[in-house]
Design a protein around this motif. Structure first.
Motif, short mmCIF file in Angstrom:
data_model
loop_
_atom_site.label_atom_id
_atom_site.label_comp_id
_atom_site.label_asym_id
_atom_site.label_seq_id
_atom_site.Cartn_x
_atom_site.Cartn_y
_atom_site.Cartn_z
N GLU A 181 0.83 -1.21 0.00
CA GLU A 181 0.00 0.00 0.00
C GLU A 181 0.87 1.25 0.00
OE1 GLU A 181 -3.46 2.15 2.75
OE2 GLU A 181 -2.52 0.27 3.39
N LEU A 182 1.95 1.23 0.78
CA LEU A 182 2.86 2.37 0.82
C LEU A 182 3.42 2.67 -0.56
CD1 LEU A 182 4.69 4.35 2.56
CD2 LEU A 182 6.38 2.50 2.49
N TYR A 183 3.94 1.63 -1.22
CA TYR A 183 4.57 1.85 -2.53
C TYR A 183 3.55 2.15 -3.61
CZ TYR A 183 8.96 0.26 -0.51
OH TYR A 183 10.08 0.15 0.26
N ALA A 184 2.40 1.50 -3.55
CA ALA A 184 1.37 1.75 -4.57
C ALA A 184 0.78 3.14 -4.46
CB ALA A 184 0.27 0.69 -4.45
N SER A 185 0.73 3.69 -3.24
CA SER A 185 0.13 5.00 -3.03
C SER A 185 1.05 6.14 -3.42
CB SER A 185 -0.27 5.15 -1.56
OG SER A 185 0.89 5.23 -0.74
N GLY A 186 2.33 5.85 -3.59
CA GLY A 186 3.29 6.91 -3.88
C GLY A 186 3.78 7.64 -2.65
N ALA A 187 3.41 7.14 -1.46
CA ALA A 187 3.82 7.82 -0.22
C ALA A 187 5.23 7.45 0.21
CB ALA A 187 2.83 7.49 0.90
N ARG A 217 3.57 6.77 9.83
CA ARG A 217 3.11 7.37 8.56
C ARG A 217 2.09 8.48 8.80
NH1 ARG A 217 2.24 1.70 5.20
NH2 ARG A 217 4.40 0.99 5.43
#
Length: 572
Positions: A181-187, A217
Motif C-alpha cells: 500500500e505504501l509503494y502503490a500510493s506513492g507515499a 506514517r
C-alpha cells in the motif's frame, strides 16, 4: 570468507530441443529444466549442458551477450535445483518462475543457502498465492519479506527497550499489504522501482506491530534528504546517563512515547530507523565502543543507492567501526561491509556481468581450467568482485599451493587497498595454510606486512593484528614475552579508552591461563587508575574498569586488593 561449496550432482532436463547446443536460448534452458522437474529429473542433460558450457568457454575468453545470457540461465537453473533440493516449491510456483529468466535469476540471486529455506519458500508461496495480480510488480518485495521473515521471531533492533515491548505477529501477508500500500500510493520516500531486493531487506525488518508503522506514517513528516534530522528530533535525556538508567524507564516502548519522553542515543537511533523503514527508506542502527563509552547512531539511504552512514556519530569519540545485524542472515555486519557492498552496486551493469561469470564458474566444478578462466574474467570486469577472489583462494588452499596463494594475495592487496578488513580476513586464511605447511616465516611476514598497511584511524584492526601476534607467541610457549607484548599494546592504546575493554578481557584470560595473574594484577593497578584519570566515564563504565581490577586481584589471590576494589565499586 565462506568456503567454496562445490556442486557435484544436479538433475537437469533430458528434454531440451534437438537443435545444436549453440542455438539454445535462455527460454530453452529454462523450459527444459522445468520439464525435467515435472518429469522427476534426468541427468543426461547435465552432461550435455556442462559440455556446452565448457565448449563455449574454450572457444572464447569473453562470451558474447547472448552466450553469457544462456550460460547464466543454466547457472540459475543449477542454483535453483540446489536451493530446492530439500525444500521444493510447488509445480505452479515453478511454472511461474521458469516462465521468465529474470524471475528465476532474482530468486537465485536473493535467496542464500544459509537462509531457512523451508520457511523462506513457505513465505514466498504464501505471498504469491495471496496476491496473484501483484506478483509480477511486487516480486522483489515478496522476496525481501521471505528472506527476512524466514525467522519469524526477529532479533530486536536493540536491547535497551525495557521490559514492556510491544508483541507482534509474524503475519507476512499483513506486512506485505502494509508495504505494498505504501509503494502503490506513492507515499514512499524512495520509489519502489529504484530499490533492489537487498535494499528492501533493510526496509521490511520491522520487529514491531504494524500499528507502529501506521503511527509513523500518520504522525511523522519530512523529506528524504532531511530524514537524518529524525535522530535529533528526539530530545536527549542526559539524566538517564548520569543515573545509569540505560533501559527504557517510561512504560511501554513505542515510537510515540519516545517522541513524547525523549531518550538516549539508542532511542534516538531506533526512532529514526523505524520511522524511516515505515516510509520505505532502507535504514539501520550502528553501535560501537568509543573513547568514553558505547554509542548507537543511525544510517539511512538518503538517495537511491547512497547511504548517509554517520547520523549522530560523534567524531570526538572516534568510533572506528560500527556494527549492526544483517536482517537476512542475523549475523553481524560492519559499516565497512556496507560501504563495500554499495560501492560495488553503484556500477550495477558491471557487477551483474562479473557476478554472472562467478555463477557459471560455481557450476563447473569438474572443469577447473574453465573455472579459473571464468574467475579471471569476472575479476577483469570487476576487480572488486570478492566472491571471485574467494573461489580462487579456496581452490589454491585445497591444493596447498602456498606460492600461488602468496602471489594471488599481492594482486588482492592492490584490488582492495581501500578495504583492509577484506585483506586481513584473506591474510588470516592464507597465513594459517602457510603455517600448516611449515612456512611460519612467510606467515609472520604476511602479518607484519598487513600491520604496516593499516592506518591509525583503524585502531580496531591494529589491536586485532597485535592480538594475533600475541596469540602466536602463546602458542609457541613464549608466555612472558606474550604478556609483556600485550601490556605494551594496552599502553599504546590507553587513549582509546573503553575501546580497550576487549583487550583487557583478553589480557585477564591469557594471564590466568598462563599462570601470570600476579603480574597482571600489578600491571592493572596502575593501568586502570590511569584510564580513570584520562577520561570522563559514566558511572557504569567506571564500574566496568574497577570490575576488571577486582577480577585481576581475585585471580591473583590478593584478598586485600580485591576488598579495596570492591569498596571503590560500592562508592560509585
Amino acid at each position: 570468507m565462506k568456503a567454496w561449496i562445490p556442486i557435484f550432482c544436479v538433475m537437469l532436463p533430458a528434454a531440451l530441443p534437438a537443435a545444436e547446443p549453440g542455438a539454445w536460448s535462455e527460454q530453452d534452458v529454462l523450459q527444459g529444466t522445468l520439464a525435467a522437474l515435472q518429469q522427476g529429473g534426468g541427468s543426461n542433460q547435465l552432461v550435455r549442458l556442462s559440455a556446452e558450457m565448457s565448449r563455449l568457454l574454450n572457444d572464447t575468453l569473453r562470451m558474447r551477450p547472448d552466450e553469457l545470457a544462456r550460460m547464466s540461465a543454466a547457472a540459475d537453473c543449477i542454483r535453483y535445483l540446489r536451493l530446492t533440493a530439500a525444500a521444493p516449491l510447488t509445480p505452479e510456483t515453478e511454472q511461474w518462475l521458469f516462465a521468465d529468466p529474470g524471475r528465476l535469476h532474482l530468486l537465485t540471486a536473493s535467496v542464500r543457502p544459509s537462509d531457512n529455506l523451508k520457511r523462506c519458500f513457505q513465505c514466498l508461496e504464501t505471498l504469491l498465492e495471496h496476491d496473484p495480480s501483484g506478483r509480477e510488480k511486487y516480486f522483489k518485495l515478496m522476496l525481501a519479506l521471505s528472506v527476512v521473515w524466514d525467522q519469524p521471531k526477529r532479533p530486536p533492533v536493540h536491547h535497551q527497550a525495557g521490559k514492556k515491548t510491544l508483541p507482534y505477529p509474524p503475519d507476512v501477508t499483513g506486512r506485505y499489504g502494509c508495504f505494498k500500500e505504501l509503494y502503490a500510493s506513492g507515499a514512499a520516500k524512495i520509489p519502489y522501482e529504484k530499490l533492489s531486493v537487498r535494499d528492501l531487506v533493510f526496509v521490511v525488518d520491522t520487529p514491531v506491530p504494524l500499528s507502529e508503522l501506521l503511527w509513523a506514517r500518520g504522525s511523522v513528516r519530512g523529506g528524504l534528504e532531511e530524514w537524518g534530522e529524525k535522530f535529533s528530533d528526539i530530545s536527549y535525556d542526559s539524566s538517564r546517563i548520569r543515573t545509569g538508567r540505560y533501559q527504557w524507564p517510561h512504560g511501554v516502548y513505542t515510537l510515540e512515547s519516545i517522541r513524547q519522553k525523549g531518550g538516549i542515543c539508542v532511542d534516538q537511533a531506533y526512532y529514526a530507523t523505524l520511522t524511516a523503514r515505515a516510509f520505505g527508506i532502507p535504514a539501520m542502527c550502528f553501535s560501537a565502543a568509543g573513547n568514553s563509552g558505547h554509542h548507537i547512531w543511525f544510517s539511512y539511504m538518503h538517495r537511491p543507492g547512497r547511504w548517509a552512514l554517520d547520523v549522530g556519530r560523534y567524531e570526538s569519540e572516534a568510533y572506528t567501526t560500527g556494527w549492526t545485524v544483517d536482517p537476512q542472515t542475523n549475523e553481524m555486519m560492519s559499516d565497512h561491509d556496507l560501504v563495500y557492498e554499495y560501492r560495488r552496486a553503484l556500477d550495477k551493469q558491471r557487477a551483474m556481468q562479473s557476478d554472472a561469470y562467478v555463477a557459471i564458474a560455481e557450476t563447473l566444478i569438474r572443469d577447473p581450467d574453465n573455472v579459473l578462466r571464468c574467475i579471471n574474467q569476472a575479476r577483469k570486469i570487476d576487480p572488486q568482485n570478492l566472491r571471485a577472489w574467494q573461489i580462487e583462494i579456496d581452490a589454491l588452499m585445497a591444493t596447498r599451493d602456498c606460492r600461488g596463494l602468496l602471489d594471488l594475495f599481492e594482486e588482492l592487496r592492490d584490488a582492495f587497498e581501500e578495504h583492509p578488513d577484506i585483506l586481513i580476513a584473506a591474510a588470516e586464511k592464507i597465513g594459517a595454510v602457510l603455517a600448516g605447511e611449515g612456512l611460519q616465516d612467510d606467515a609472520d611476514r604476511l602479518r607484519r606486512q598487513m600491520a604496516r598497511r593499516v592506518d591509525d584511524d583503524r585502531d580496531d584492526l591494529v589491536r586485532f593484528l597485535g592480538m594475533d601476534e600475541i596469540d602466536a607467541l602463546v602458542k609457541d610457549g613464549e608466555i612472558k614475552k606474550a604478556r609483556r607484548k600485550m601490556e605494551d599494546l594496552l599502553e599504546e592504546h590507553i587513549e582509546d579508552g573503553t575501546k580497550t575493554f576487549s583487550l583487557i578481557r583478553r589480557y585477564l584470560e591469557m594471564t590466568r591461563g598462563t599462570g601470570q595473574s600476579k603480574a597482571a594484577a600489578r600491571f592493572l593497578e596502575e593501568y586502570i587508575d590511569d584510564m580513570l584519570d584520562s577520561f570522563y566515564l559514566s558511572p557504569a563504565f567506571r564500574k566496568f574498569c574497577l570490575e576488571f581490577l577486582l577480577q585481576a586481584y581475585e585471580q591473583a589471590g590478593d584478598e586485600k586488593g580485591a576488598a579495596a576494589a570492591s569498596s571503590r565499586i560500592a562508592d560509585i
